[in-house]
Each structure stands twice: as C-alpha cells, then as structure tokens.
Design an enzyme around this catalytic site. Structure first.
Site, PDB file in Angstrom:
ATOM      1  N   LYS A   1     -16.686  -2.846  18.331  1.00  0.00           N
ATOM      2  CA  LYS A   1     -16.497  -3.861  19.382  1.00  0.00           C
ATOM      3  C   LYS A   1     -17.113  -3.389  20.702  1.00  0.00           C
ATOM      4  O   LYS A   1     -17.745  -4.172  21.415  1.00  0.00           O
ATOM      5  CB  LYS A   1     -15.002  -4.150  19.573  1.00  0.00           C
TER       6      LYS A   1
ATOM      7  N   GLN B   1       0.497   0.711  20.703  1.00  0.00           N
ATOM      8  CA  GLN B   1       0.787   1.389  19.438  1.00  0.00           C
ATOM      9  C   GLN B   1       0.145   2.778  19.484  1.00  0.00           C
ATOM     10  O   GLN B   1      -0.993   2.929  19.925  1.00  0.00           O
ATOM     11  CB  GLN B   1       0.184   0.676  18.215  1.00  0.00           C
ATOM     12  N   THR B   2       0.857   3.774  18.967  1.00  0.00           N
ATOM     13  CA  THR B   2       0.305   5.135  18.970  1.00  0.00           C
ATOM     14  C   THR B   2      -0.062   5.579  17.551  1.00  0.00           C
ATOM     15  O   THR B   2       0.590   5.193  16.573  1.00  0.00           O
ATOM     16  CB  THR B   2       1.330   6.139  19.549  1.00  0.00           C
ATOM     17  N   ARG B   3      -1.110   6.385  17.486  1.00  0.00           N
ATOM     18  CA  ARG B   3      -1.593   6.920  16.215  1.00  0.00           C
ATOM     19  C   ARG B   3      -2.238   8.281  16.468  1.00  0.00           C
ATOM     20  O   ARG B   3      -2.552   8.624  17.601  1.00  0.00           O
ATOM     21  CB  ARG B   3      -2.693   6.013  15.608  1.00  0.00           C
TER      22      ARG B   3
ATOM     23  N   LYS C   1     -10.911   0.623   9.864  1.00  0.00           N
ATOM     24  CA  LYS C   1      -9.703   1.038  10.575  1.00  0.00           C
ATOM     25  C   LYS C   1      -9.996   1.078  12.073  1.00  0.00           C
ATOM     26  O   LYS C   1     -11.135   0.915  12.506  1.00  0.00           O
ATOM     27  CB  LYS C   1      -9.236   2.392  10.051  1.00  0.00           C
ATOM     28  N   ALA C   2      -8.929   1.348  12.842  1.00  0.00           N
ATOM     29  CA  ALA C   2      -9.012   1.176  14.301  1.00  0.00           C
ATOM     30  C   ALA C   2     -10.191   1.901  14.970  1.00  0.00           C
ATOM     31  O   ALA C   2     -10.921   1.274  15.750  1.00  0.00           O
ATOM     32  CB  ALA C   2      -7.693   1.585  14.941  1.00  0.00           C
TER      33      ALA C   2
ATOM     34  N   TYR D   1       0.822  -1.227   0.000  1.00  0.00           N
ATOM     35  CA  TYR D   1       0.000   0.000   0.000  1.00  0.00           C
ATOM     36  C   TYR D   1       0.855   1.277   0.000  1.00  0.00           C
ATOM     37  O   TYR D   1       0.607   2.206  -0.776  1.00  0.00           O
ATOM     38  CB  TYR D   1      -0.909  -0.046   1.231  1.00  0.00           C
TER      39      TYR D   1
HETATM   40  P1  NAD Z   1     -12.904   3.817   0.876  1.00  0.00           P
HETATM   41  O1  NAD Z   1     -12.490   2.389   0.701  1.00  0.00           O
HETATM   42  O2  NAD Z   1     -14.096   4.085   1.725  1.00  0.00           O
HETATM   43  O3  NAD Z   1     -13.138   4.498  -0.540  1.00  0.00           O
HETATM   44  C1  NAD Z   1     -12.389   4.176  -1.677  1.00  0.00           C
HETATM   45  C2  NAD Z   1     -13.376   3.928  -2.788  1.00  0.00           C
HETATM   46  O4  NAD Z   1     -12.647   3.661  -3.986  1.00  0.00           O
HETATM   47  C3  NAD Z   1     -14.280   2.717  -2.538  1.00  0.00           C
HETATM   48  O5  NAD Z   1     -15.635   3.093  -2.542  1.00  0.00           O
HETATM   49  C4  NAD Z   1     -13.949   1.782  -3.675  1.00  0.00           C
HETATM   50  O6  NAD Z   1     -15.061   1.055  -4.164  1.00  0.00           O
HETATM   51  C5  NAD Z   1     -13.418   2.752  -4.721  1.00  0.00           C
HETATM   52  N1  NAD Z   1     -12.597   2.067  -5.718  1.00  0.00           N
HETATM   53  C6  NAD Z   1     -11.679   1.097  -5.502  1.00  0.00           C
HETATM   54  N2  NAD Z   1     -11.176   0.681  -6.668  1.00  0.00           N
HETATM   55  C7  NAD Z   1     -11.801   1.401  -7.643  1.00  0.00           C
HETATM   56  C8  NAD Z   1     -11.713   1.413  -9.054  1.00  0.00           C
HETATM   57  N3  NAD Z   1     -10.893   0.576  -9.697  1.00  0.00           N
HETATM   58  N4  NAD Z   1     -12.501   2.249  -9.727  1.00  0.00           N
HETATM   59  C9  NAD Z   1     -13.360   3.097  -9.068  1.00  0.00           C
HETATM   60  N5  NAD Z   1     -13.488   3.119  -7.739  1.00  0.00           N
HETATM   61  C10 NAD Z   1     -12.701   2.288  -7.024  1.00  0.00           C
HETATM   62  O7  NAD Z   1     -11.624   4.595   1.415  1.00  0.00           O
HETATM   63  P2  NAD Z   1     -11.493   6.078   1.969  1.00  0.00           P
HETATM   64  O8  NAD Z   1     -11.217   5.970   3.401  1.00  0.00           O
HETATM   65  O9  NAD Z   1     -12.608   6.894   1.488  1.00  0.00           O
HETATM   66  O10 NAD Z   1     -10.133   6.521   1.256  1.00  0.00           O
HETATM   67  C11 NAD Z   1     -10.102   7.402   0.141  1.00  0.00           C
HETATM   68  C12 NAD Z   1      -8.665   7.623  -0.280  1.00  0.00           C
HETATM   69  O11 NAD Z   1      -7.931   8.175   0.828  1.00  0.00           O
HETATM   70  C13 NAD Z   1      -7.926   6.366  -0.692  1.00  0.00           C
HETATM   71  O12 NAD Z   1      -7.008   6.662  -1.710  1.00  0.00           O
HETATM   72  C14 NAD Z   1      -7.151   6.006   0.556  1.00  0.00           C
HETATM   73  O13 NAD Z   1      -6.018   5.223   0.280  1.00  0.00           O
HETATM   74  C15 NAD Z   1      -6.791   7.378   1.074  1.00  0.00           C
HETATM   75  N6  NAD Z   1      -6.487   7.382   2.514  1.00  0.00           N
HETATM   76  C16 NAD Z   1      -7.474   7.113   3.411  1.00  0.00           C
HETATM   77  C17 NAD Z   1      -7.175   7.093   4.761  1.00  0.00           C
HETATM   78  C18 NAD Z   1      -8.231   6.791   5.796  1.00  0.00           C
HETATM   79  O14 NAD Z   1      -7.896   6.765   6.985  1.00  0.00           O
HETATM   80  N7  NAD Z   1      -9.491   6.565   5.430  1.00  0.00           N
HETATM   81  C19 NAD Z   1      -5.858   7.346   5.195  1.00  0.00           C
HETATM   82  C20 NAD Z   1      -4.891   7.605   4.249  1.00  0.00           C
HETATM   83  C21 NAD Z   1      -5.213   7.638   2.905  1.00  0.00           C
END
Ligand code: NAD
Length: 329
Positions: free
Chosen positions: A202, A222-224, A194-195, A151
């Site tokens: 839970k 673990q800290t976040r 996520k956490a 990732y």
């Molecule tokens: P999420 O999983 O709720 O949303 C991501 C969406 O992307 C999903 O609905 C999924 O169906 C869609 N998706 C996946 N593959 C696809 C494709 N091929 N075509 C079209 N849609 C597709 O996640 P989120 O929490 O909303 O995260 C959004 C972005 O932020 C992501 O890039 C994630 O990596 C990044 N991010 C999120 C967090 C967090 O804590 N939520 C932290 C760091 C980065």
C-alpha cells in the site's frame, strides 16, 4: 545428518518452503525433494538442481511419493494467508489437516527419521490476546485450548498428531509455532498476504501513484511481532536437528502496533500518508507477540533481525515487483 540424505520439503513453492530449499542448497545438501500443489510457474522459488514435484499432499498416495527414501520431511504445506484469508476460509484452513495427517502416516510407513511441522501463534488461547498491550505469549498459553477458529484449531490438532506419532511410532517430530513471518519472495498481493507485505504494498503504491490515502484494517492499535524470513529458516533447521520435542515459539519479541509498522514503512518510503481506518475489516486478535524465554533457554538463540531492517529489504522488493508491472496501478 549428512548432506546426501534425502530431505523432502512440502510447500516448497510457497514463501517459507522456497526460502528453506534455497538455504539447504546453500548449506550443501545434495538431495532435496521439493513439493507443492501449485503449478511450477507459480512457485516463489524453484531450483533446477532439486527434484521438483507438483503434487497435492492432502492425498495419501502422493504423501507416500513424498516420503519414499526420505530421511527428513519439512511440512510447510498449508492453505493459509493473512487475517483476510483465514477469517473467511475456515473450512479450507481446516482441510490442511489432511496434509499433515497423511504426511505423518506416510513418514511412518517409509521410516522417515525426522519430521518438522509448521504450527502458528494462532494456536494460542484467544482470551490471552484481548488487549493491545499484552504480555508476550509463552508456550503454555496454548492450553486450555481456545485457538483461532478454523486455522488455529487445525494447527493445534496437527501439533498433537505430531506428538503422538513421536510417542507411539518413534518419529522425531518437531513443532515450531511461527509468529508472523515476512520478507522478500513472499505473498504480497492477491488476498493471502499478511500485514507487513500488505502495508509495504500500500505504501509503495501510494509512493508510485501519488495518491497518499491508505486504508488500515482495524484501529491500527493491534499489536504483533514480525519475524524476518532468514531467522525463520535458521530457527526451523536448528529445531529440526535438535533433541527438543515440545512445540516452541519461533518468533520475534519486538512487539509493534500496526500504526508503528505503517510509520516504519512511511519512513522507509520517505512519505507521509493519510490513514483511513476500516473498522469492519478482518483484524484478528488485539495483541500478540512471542515470549522467547524458552527458545533462549534451550538454544541460547532467538530471532533478532530488527523489524526496521527486514522491512526495508521487504519494501524494496515489493516496490520493485510493482515497478516491474506485477501489479497494475
Ligand atoms: P505459503 O502459502 O507461501 O506456502 C504454503 C504452500 O503450501 C503454498 O505454496 C501452497 O501452494 C502449498 N500447499 C497448499 N496446499 C497444498 C497441498 N494440498 N499440497 C501441496 N502443497 C500445498 O505460506 P508460508 O508463509 O510459506 O507458510 C508455510 C507454513 O508456515 C504453513 O504451514 C503456515 O501455516 C505456517 N505459518 C506461516 C506463518 C507466516 O507468517 N508466513 C505464520 C505461522 C505459521
């Protein structure tokens, strides 16, 4: 940008994408194209007044549809989840590189002006996150590169892709490194949560069922830091509309241990639980939080919702989901 310029949101059926579309509508934007690979019935938020498309954005032809006529693209689409998901699905996580790469290519061909990419704190060098009580991570800590396997490598590569599309083709790409986003209308069950959502679920299940044993992944030391969704959506638009071109942390600086997170959820629920620590479960790095020196310097702003406040709203929402039968006991 004016309110009638077309904005495409990739990943609009997900947590952050859905919240972003909702906020853009609240701000009066009239032309929004919301895209996700999931069937509409699985979108966390869906609005009839926007153009909703179910498309796989890893496919270049679909990215051309996404980019056509758009002034701005927010790329929030990725195959992602909490530690339980990303530690066990490294190839899937890396395949999200196709989404950003093809969206960048399509944006260039369509003359898109602004492009946002959602990167992550998972790009940071693992050696800087080995102890619980670490200094917060600043933007320069991404190099030398030793990101989260799978990732994190995809995120770091895609950040770089955005940089070179900006330098070589003049697209105003903006990159945020989100730190753990949480809130209502997000993933709270099923293996990708996520956490904060997992702990709220839970604790709510313990409250409802009367079984006061819960499992914690790792030692709980673990800290976040955890950022509330409204801060995330605000910071995202602020960055997109700015002239700041380097990747920047968008995260909370309020660092807590997982045990402290559980303490808060217990306090909100009004119960005390017996904690069983599963040391073999995925737990990620030992310590991580956001150094907000740069964002404060550039924008005079940082995510500021107190964890206790955001968690209370999130807990109530998850509790209601369970009560409404979304999760059987
Ligand atoms: P999420 O999983 O709720 O949303 C991501 C969406 O992307 C999903 O609905 C999924 O169906 C869609 N998706 C996946 N593959 C696809 C494709 N091929 N075509 C079209 N849609 C597709 O996640 P989120 O929490 O909303 O995260 C959004 C972005 O932020 C992501 O890039 C994630 O990596 C990044 N991010 C999120 C967090 C967090 O804590 N939520 C932290 C760091 C980065």
């Amino acid at each position: 940008m004016s309110q009638d310029q077309l904005i495409t949101v990739g990943g609009a059926g997900g947590f952050i994408g859905g919240a972003l579309v909702a906020d853009l509508l609240r701000k009066g934007h009239t032309r929004i194209r919301a895209i996700d690979i999931k069937p509409f019935s699985e979108w966390y938020q869906k609005f009839d007044e926007v153009e909703n498309l179910q498309l796989d954005l890893s496919d270049l032809a679909n990215c051309h549809v996404a980019a056509k006529g758009a002034h701005t693209i927010y790329n929030l689409a990725a195959d992602m989840g909490g530690m339980g998901f990303i530690e066990n699905n490294k190839a899937l996580c890396m395949l999200s590189v196709l989404i950003n790469t093809h969206l960048c290519m399509a944006a260039k061909d369509a003359g898109v002006e602004r492009f946002f990419y959602a990167s992550s704190a998972c790009v940071y060098n693992g050696d800087k996150q080995k102890v619980y009580d670490i200094p917060a991570l600043k933007e320069s800590d991404a190099y030398p590169a030793l990101p989260e396997d799978g990732y994190g490598w995809e995120k770091l590569f895609s950040e770089r892709m955005c940089r070179h599309f900006r330098e070589d083709y003049g697209i105003a790409t903006r990159v945020a490194r989100y730190h753990n986003v949480y809130g209502p209308l997000g993933t709270w069950d099923g293996g990708r949560e996520k956490a904060p959502a997992a702990i709220c679920r839970k604790v709510a299940l313990a409250k409802i069922s009367g079984n006061h044993d819960i499992e914690i992944w790792g030692t709980g030391d673990q800290t976040r830091s955890f950022m509330y969704i409204t801060d995330c959506v605000f910071g995202t638009q602020m960055l997109l509309n700015s002239d700041f071109v380097e990747p920047i942390n968008i995260g909370s600086a309020e660092m807590v241990s997982i045990n402290q997170l559980v303490d808060m959820a217990e306090d909100i629920a009004g119960i005390k639980l017996n904690r069983r620590y599963n040391l073999g479960a995925p737990k990620g790095v030992n310590g991580r939080s956001s150094d907000n020196t740069l964002i404060k310097q550039v924008f005079n702003w940082e995510p500021s919702t107190r964890l206790r406040d955001g968690l209370e709203i999130t807990y109530k929402w998850i509790y209601d989901q369970i009560q409404q039968g979304a999760k059987s006991l």
